[in-house]
Write an enzyme that holds these catalytic residues in place. Structure first.
Site, mmCIF file in Angstrom:
data_model
loop_
_atom_site.group_PDB
_atom_site.id
_atom_site.type_symbol
_atom_site.label_atom_id
_atom_site.label_comp_id
_atom_site.label_asym_id
_atom_site.label_seq_id
_atom_site.Cartn_x
_atom_site.Cartn_y
_atom_site.Cartn_z
ATOM 1 N N ASP A 1 0.825 -1.227 0.004
ATOM 2 C CA ASP A 1 0.080 -0.062 -0.156
ATOM 3 C C ASP A 1 1.082 1.109 -0.026
ATOM 4 O OD1 ASP A 1 -2.264 1.752 0.744
ATOM 5 O OD2 ASP A 1 -1.299 1.899 2.829
ATOM 6 N N ASP B 1 -1.609 -0.942 6.088
ATOM 7 C CA ASP B 1 -1.995 -0.404 7.341
ATOM 8 C C ASP B 1 -3.400 -0.029 7.490
ATOM 9 O OD1 ASP B 1 -2.021 1.977 5.429
ATOM 10 O OD2 ASP B 1 -1.680 3.142 7.278
HETATM 11 P P1 ADP Z 1 -6.183 5.960 -0.673
HETATM 12 O O1 ADP Z 1 -6.213 6.062 0.732
HETATM 13 O O2 ADP Z 1 -5.600 4.512 -0.951
HETATM 14 O O3 ADP Z 1 -5.376 7.055 -1.314
HETATM 15 P P2 ADP Z 1 -9.025 6.470 -0.943
HETATM 16 O O4 ADP Z 1 -9.916 5.481 -1.293
HETATM 17 O O5 ADP Z 1 -9.080 6.891 0.588
HETATM 18 O O6 ADP Z 1 -7.459 5.825 -1.154
HETATM 19 O O7 ADP Z 1 -8.877 7.833 -1.636
HETATM 20 C C1 ADP Z 1 -8.888 7.857 -3.083
HETATM 21 C C2 ADP Z 1 -8.826 9.553 -3.776
HETATM 22 O O8 ADP Z 1 -10.097 9.857 -3.254
HETATM 23 C C3 ADP Z 1 -7.942 10.052 -2.778
HETATM 24 O O9 ADP Z 1 -6.462 9.920 -3.500
HETATM 25 C C4 ADP Z 1 -8.371 11.516 -3.077
HETATM 26 O O10 ADP Z 1 -7.904 12.061 -4.316
HETATM 27 C C5 ADP Z 1 -9.780 11.194 -2.737
HETATM 28 N N1 ADP Z 1 -10.217 11.364 -1.639
HETATM 29 C C6 ADP Z 1 -10.632 10.435 -0.723
HETATM 30 N N2 ADP Z 1 -11.333 11.047 0.394
HETATM 31 C C7 ADP Z 1 -10.975 12.490 0.056
HETATM 32 C C8 ADP Z 1 -11.200 13.585 1.238
HETATM 33 N N3 ADP Z 1 -11.997 13.415 2.337
HETATM 34 N N4 ADP Z 1 -11.003 14.736 0.765
HETATM 35 C C9 ADP Z 1 -10.476 14.886 -0.716
HETATM 36 N N5 ADP Z 1 -10.087 13.747 -1.497
HETATM 37 C C10 ADP Z 1 -10.526 12.497 -1.001
HETATM 38 MG MG MG Z 2 -2.651 3.312 3.664
#
Ligand code: ADP
Ligand code: MG
Length: 303
Positions: free
Chosen positions: A38, A248
């Protein structure tokens, strides 16, 4: 290995901060051929900072205040970075806004909420595309430039109303840093014939940048949380040997379970640790290489 050798091996590992669940996990660890990592929080520090903010068609202070109002309802690390930037910005703090309601996280995309009578989304390009929104070309070019530089990019989007179509209101860039020991860990693994692969929900630019910094040849970007396990299955199907997954987050638990052996960082969530055969007591990627070394030494002794 004899039971005594296994006990000695797991004991040495524990003193290094590597908890190995049982004899099976130790045996699998010595045969690992590929490790899927990851990115955020595992190979990077996972504490993003706001590094770029561009309002589109509205006042910048208002755009930042709207974004922070939405993000206050989210526990995502990106949300914390945004709220911190808002708190440090006097002009944005002077914008009078009611607090957000109907806050909802959307997996792999972002967060949505109602602010001041309108629904707003803060999320990535996938969400933008799904909503059928095309940003102005010069803003799209800037987004591209920021992603290529290795940043995570999100958008503030005003949802459609009966009288107005949906529209982008801000372009947002976040920067994270690679953990100090990450490159060394990847190099040590490579020297032992273990291939590292990067799997992330982040964009291609951010994934490519971290992969290049660490000397990782294969990366999978924009992987939805539910698809991380599928990437691990694919790696298993084409690998002649054991496939491990190191992560994680809650997001990573299905992928940890899908791998031949899961490696959870203890700095992460309980859910991830339950899905793992190996738990690292510190969020230090060097411990991944230590785990492989210790398991190999345990088995070499009796050969
Ligand atoms: P990861 O934690 O593996 O990067 P996530 O599924 O949490 O994957 O998020 C994927 C993408 O969605 C992020 O890289 C971001 O661009 C967007 N994103 C997710 N949650 C948020 C948030 N709360 N605010 C802004 N962008 C978000
Ligand atoms: Mg992570």
């Amino acid at each position: 290995a004899t039971p005594a050798a296994i006990m000695a091996g797991t004991g040495v590992a524990a003193r290094h901060g590597v908890l190995i669940k049982d004899a099976e996990a130790l045996e699998l660890a010595q045969r690992v051929a590929v490790i899927a990592f990851d990115k955020t929080g595992t190979l990077t520090v996972g504490k993003p900072r706001l590094v770029g903010f561009e309002a589109i068609g509205i006042d910048e202070a208002r755009a930042l205040a709207l974004t922070a109002a939405v993000e206050r309802g989210s526990d995502h690390p990106l949300a914390q970075a945004l709220v911190a930037a808002f708190d440090a910005n006097e002009a944005a703090r002077r914008v009078a806004l009611p607090s957000a309601s109907q806050v909802r996280a959307v997996a792999g995309r972002g967060v949505e909420a109602n602010v001041d009578g309108r629904t707003y989304f803060v999320g990535n390009a996938r969400w933008l595309a799904e909503l059928g929104i095309e940003p102005p070309s010069e803003v799209a070019a800037r987004a591209n430039q920021w992603e290529t530089a290795g940043n995570t990019v999100s958008w503030l989007i005003a949802a459609a109303t009966p009288s107005e179509p949906a529209a982008v209101r801000a372009l947002i860039a976040f920067g994270d840093t690679v953990k100090p020991n990450a490159r060394d860990a990847v190099e040590r693994l490579a020297a032992r014939g273990v291939k590292s692969v990067l799997v992330t929900g982040d964009n291609h630019g951010a994934a490519a940048s971290v992969a290049a910094t660490l000397g990782i040849d294969e990366y999978h970007a924009q992987v939805l949380p539910e698809d991380k396990a599928r990437v691990v299955q694919e790696l298993k199907a084409r690998t002649n040997g054991v496939v491990a997954m190191a992560g994680d987050g809650i997001n990573d638990a299905p992928a940890l379970a899908a791998a031949d052996i899961g490696i959870a960082l203890a700095s992460g969530t309980d859910v991830a640790m339950h899905a793992a055969g190996v738990t690292l007591m510190r969020g230090d990627p060097a411990l991944v290489a230590d785990a492989i070394d210790i398991s190999r030494r345990t088995y070499r002794k009796i050969q």
